[in-house]
Each structure stands twice: as C-alpha cells, then as structure tokens.
Design an enzyme around this catalytic site. Structure first.
Site, PDB file in Angstrom:
ATOM      1  N   ASP A  45       0.834  -1.206   0.000  1.00 16.00           N
ATOM      2  CA  ASP A  45       0.000   0.000   0.000  1.00 16.00           C
ATOM      3  C   ASP A  45       0.874   1.263   0.000  1.00 16.00           C
ATOM      4  O   ASP A  45       0.359   2.374  -0.045  1.00 16.00           O
ATOM      5  CB  ASP A  45      -1.026  -0.004   1.149  1.00 16.00           C
ATOM      6  CG  ASP A  45      -0.397  -0.034   2.530  1.00 16.00           C
ATOM      7  OD1 ASP A  45       0.834  -0.197   2.629  1.00 16.00           O
ATOM      8  OD2 ASP A  45      -1.156   0.102   3.522  1.00 16.00           O
ATOM      9  N   SER A  46       2.209   1.067  -0.021  1.00 16.37           N
ATOM     10  CA  SER A  46       3.113   2.175  -0.340  1.00 16.37           C
ATOM     11  C   SER A  46       2.772   2.724  -1.720  1.00 16.37           C
ATOM     12  O   SER A  46       3.201   3.837  -2.083  1.00 16.37           O
ATOM     13  CB  SER A  46       4.574   1.702  -0.307  1.00 16.37           C
ATOM     14  OG  SER A  46       4.727   0.499  -1.041  1.00 16.37           O
ATOM     15  N   ASP A  84      -1.087  -6.075  -0.153  1.00 14.61           N
ATOM     16  CA  ASP A  84      -1.411  -5.427   1.116  1.00 14.61           C
ATOM     17  C   ASP A  84      -2.906  -5.194   1.243  1.00 14.61           C
ATOM     18  O   ASP A  84      -3.572  -4.795   0.276  1.00 14.61           O
ATOM     19  CB  ASP A  84      -0.728  -4.048   1.178  1.00 14.61           C
ATOM     20  CG  ASP A  84       0.522  -4.062   2.032  1.00 14.61           C
ATOM     21  OD1 ASP A  84       0.729  -5.034   2.796  1.00 14.61           O
ATOM     22  OD2 ASP A  84       1.302  -3.107   1.927  1.00 14.61           O
ATOM     23  N   LYS A 113      -1.198  -9.235   3.114  1.00 12.97           N
ATOM     24  CA  LYS A 113      -0.440  -8.765   4.273  1.00 12.97           C
ATOM     25  C   LYS A 113      -1.291  -7.751   5.016  1.00 12.97           C
ATOM     26  O   LYS A 113      -1.928  -6.903   4.375  1.00 12.97           O
ATOM     27  CB  LYS A 113       0.883  -8.133   3.837  1.00 12.97           C
ATOM     28  CG  LYS A 113       1.680  -7.527   5.010  1.00 12.97           C
ATOM     29  CD  LYS A 113       3.117  -7.210   4.635  1.00 12.97           C
ATOM     30  CE  LYS A 113       3.306  -5.961   3.827  1.00 12.97           C
ATOM     31  NZ  LYS A 113       2.830  -4.730   4.511  1.00 12.97           N
ATOM     32  N   GLU A 115      -1.427  -5.265   8.810  1.00 12.90           N
ATOM     33  CA  GLU A 115      -0.604  -4.703   9.883  1.00 12.90           C
ATOM     34  C   GLU A 115      -1.226  -4.945  11.251  1.00 12.90           C
ATOM     35  O   GLU A 115      -2.451  -4.874  11.400  1.00 12.90           O
ATOM     36  CB  GLU A 115      -0.443  -3.189   9.656  1.00 12.90           C
ATOM     37  CG  GLU A 115       0.281  -2.845   8.361  1.00 12.90           C
ATOM     38  CD  GLU A 115       0.449  -1.348   8.147  1.00 12.90           C
ATOM     39  OE1 GLU A 115       0.147  -0.552   9.070  1.00 12.90           O
ATOM     40  OE2 GLU A 115       0.886  -0.986   7.036  1.00 12.90           O
ATOM     41  N   GLU A 182       9.224  -4.254  10.635  1.00 11.01           N
ATOM     42  CA  GLU A 182       9.623  -2.949  10.079  1.00 11.01           C
ATOM     43  C   GLU A 182      10.066  -2.008  11.192  1.00 11.01           C
ATOM     44  O   GLU A 182       9.423  -1.906  12.251  1.00 11.01           O
ATOM     45  CB  GLU A 182       8.451  -2.319   9.302  1.00 11.01           C
ATOM     46  CG  GLU A 182       8.823  -0.929   8.768  1.00 11.01           C
ATOM     47  CD  GLU A 182       7.903  -0.366   7.705  1.00 11.01           C
ATOM     48  OE1 GLU A 182       6.942  -1.054   7.291  1.00 11.01           O
ATOM     49  OE2 GLU A 182       8.158   0.781   7.282  1.00 11.01           O
TER      50      GLU A 182
HETATM   51  O1  KIV Z   1       3.535  -1.040   1.594  1.00  9.82           O
HETATM   52  C1  KIV Z   1       4.678  -1.508   1.533  1.00  9.82           C
HETATM   53  O2  KIV Z   1       5.418  -1.329   0.567  1.00  9.82           O
HETATM   54  C2  KIV Z   1       5.132  -2.304   2.668  1.00  9.82           C
HETATM   55  C3  KIV Z   1       6.575  -2.649   2.746  1.00  9.82           C
HETATM   56  C4  KIV Z   1       7.385  -1.442   2.957  1.00  9.82           C
HETATM   57  C5  KIV Z   1       6.839  -3.693   3.759  1.00  9.82           C
HETATM   58  O3  KIV Z   1       4.353  -2.651   3.500  1.00  9.82           O
END
Ligand code: KIV
Length: 264
Positions: A45-46, A84, A113, A115, A182
């Site tokens: 989600d970056s 994510d 993924k 959090e 992280e």
């Molecule tokens: O969103 C993302 O790119 C991430 C990584 C930095 C682990 O969660």
C-alpha cells in the site's frame, strides 16, 4: 518454471536461505523483477505514496489495491505474490477482512499482508481460517502513523521490546505464514527471527531477519521526497530518466525529432 509457494518460503527459512522481496505495482516491473528471480513480489500500500501521490498510505482503497494487484499478477510468472490489505479493509471486522482478502486473491495474489500484532490476532485467525495465507506486519506499521506520532523506530524501550516480542508470537500463533518486521532495532529483530518458526522479512530491521524487502522506487533511486536511513539505493535511475526526457523535450523543441528514420 514452477511457481514459488508458501512451502518454499518455509523451506528457505529452515535452510537459512535469505528471502528476497520487493514491491511492484504494475505488470511491467513485476515481469522485470520476476525475470531477475526475486522470491516474493509485494503489491504494497506504499502504492499510495510512490505511485498515487498521497502523503501516506491511509487513502489507498480496495479498488486501488485490486487494480494494481491484478496488473502485477499479469506481469509475474514465478514469484510469490502478496497484496497489502489497505486501511479500513480489515480493521472493521473479520467478515470484511475475509471478503476483502478474498478479492485480492481473486485479483491474482497468493497471500495478503495486514498490519498489527496482538490487536490484529483475531483478524489474522479469521482470514487464515478461510484458507487465505496471511503475512503479518509488526513494528513500525505505516497505517498507524498517527498513533505512533510519526514514522518512528519501534521497540527501543524495554516495554516496547516486550510488546513486539509478544506481537510476533501472537501473529505466528494466529496463523500467519510469515511476518514483516519494520523499523525496529536489529538485535530485537534477530531475537524475534530466532524465536519464530515462520520466516521474518525485515525492512529497517537489520540483517538478522530471514529475508529483506524494499520499496522498488527507493532501491532504484527514483523516489526523492524522503530518504529513510534504512534504504540503500542500489541504482540511481532518477537522473537517467530526467536526462532522457530532457533530451526528448529538447529534440522536439529544436525540430531534430522525429527524423526521416522515424517518419513514414
Ligand atoms: O507497503 C509496503 O510497501 C510495505 C513494505 C514497505 C513492507 O508494507
């Protein structure tokens, strides 16, 4: 060529082989990274910051993640694909979490993924019980930026350290197949890695993790807005891109492009 799967990642931990993970958000880069032989591609989600121009990850939607996951899935052939779960796609309850995780699998991901540590255990358990592989993510969790008071390294004090050791154990117990660590001290990440039986993937967590992940724009030297200490730029691609586009603009302006060889 056989696709990488969840068992391969578990075996890599057992054999001490480092897991290489990188983010990608479209088919082109997913194909390039797949060709290079990375083990895991993360549609992070970056996306919100490096592609969509948001200041943080909080405005990324399920629609954004589904579209970019589908694109990355079309580009990769062999790498394991993780997507994510964006903010508010799983915090609102287990049935939302299962439904949204399922949408990401339907878009082509093989795992999701999400959090959180102890606070996310019920959600991880619910999604994993629906046979959707879950990668946990603890420590500096960007979706909690306001709770943390900014993007701060976690686990520096004894109580925080205890909390992260507990988070890691609970995430594993809830059914996660791997966990991202992280923004935490390298010694703590190493201790978590030795304690857990599932693979740990570090970012800003030192060399003692079972694998590493970086955001593609950071490692390629494309993203200049901020440079966290943990990022190593393995390339400096921003300058060649600027040079090439600058040369194109100059050639259009002075009439040297298109030449005869580019014309019909
Ligand atoms: O969103 C993302 O790119 C991430 C990584 C930095 C682990 O969660």
């Amino acid at each position: 060529m056989r696709k990488t799967n969840i068992l391969d990642l578990a075996r890599m931990k057992a054999e001490g082989a480092k897991i290489v993970m990188i983010t990608a958000y479209d088919a082109l880069f997913a194909r390039i990274f797949d060709d290079v032989g990375v083990d895991v591609i993360l549609v992070g989600d970056s996306l919100g910051q490096v592609v969509l121009g948001h200041p943080d990850t909080l405005n990324v939607t399920m629609e954004d993640m589904v579209r970019h996951t589908a694109a990355a899935a079309r580009g990769r052939k062999r790498a394991f694909l993780v997507a994510d779960m964006p903010f508010l796609s799983y915090q609102t309850g287990p049935s939302d979490a299962i439904r949204n995780a399922g949408r990401l699998l339907q878009a082509g991901a093989e795992a999701v993924k999400l959090e959180g540590g102890r606070n996310a255990a019920g959600t991880i358990r619910a999604v994993a019980s629906a046979d959707i592989p879950v990668m946990g993510h603890i420590g500096l969790t960007p979706q909690s930026v306001h709770r943390m008071g900014g993007y701060r390294v976690q686990g520096k004090t004894d109580p925080q350290r205890e909390r992260l050791l507990d988070d890691a154990a609970v995430v594993q117990e809830a059914g996660a197949f791997a966990v991202v660590l992280e923004g935490m001290p390298a010694v703590l990440a190493g201790e978590i890695t030795r304690t857990l039986s599932i693979p740990t993937i570090g970012i800003g967590a030192g060399v003692g993790c079972d694998g590493q992940v970086l955001v593609m724009h950071d490692l390629l030297g494309l993203f200049d807005e901020f440079r966290p200490k943990f990022v190593k730029r393995f390339g400096e691609l921003r300058k060649p891109v600027e040079d090439a586009v600058g040369a194109y603009a100059a050639a259009v302006r002075d009439g040297s492009f298109p030449g005869k060889e580019h014309s019909f």
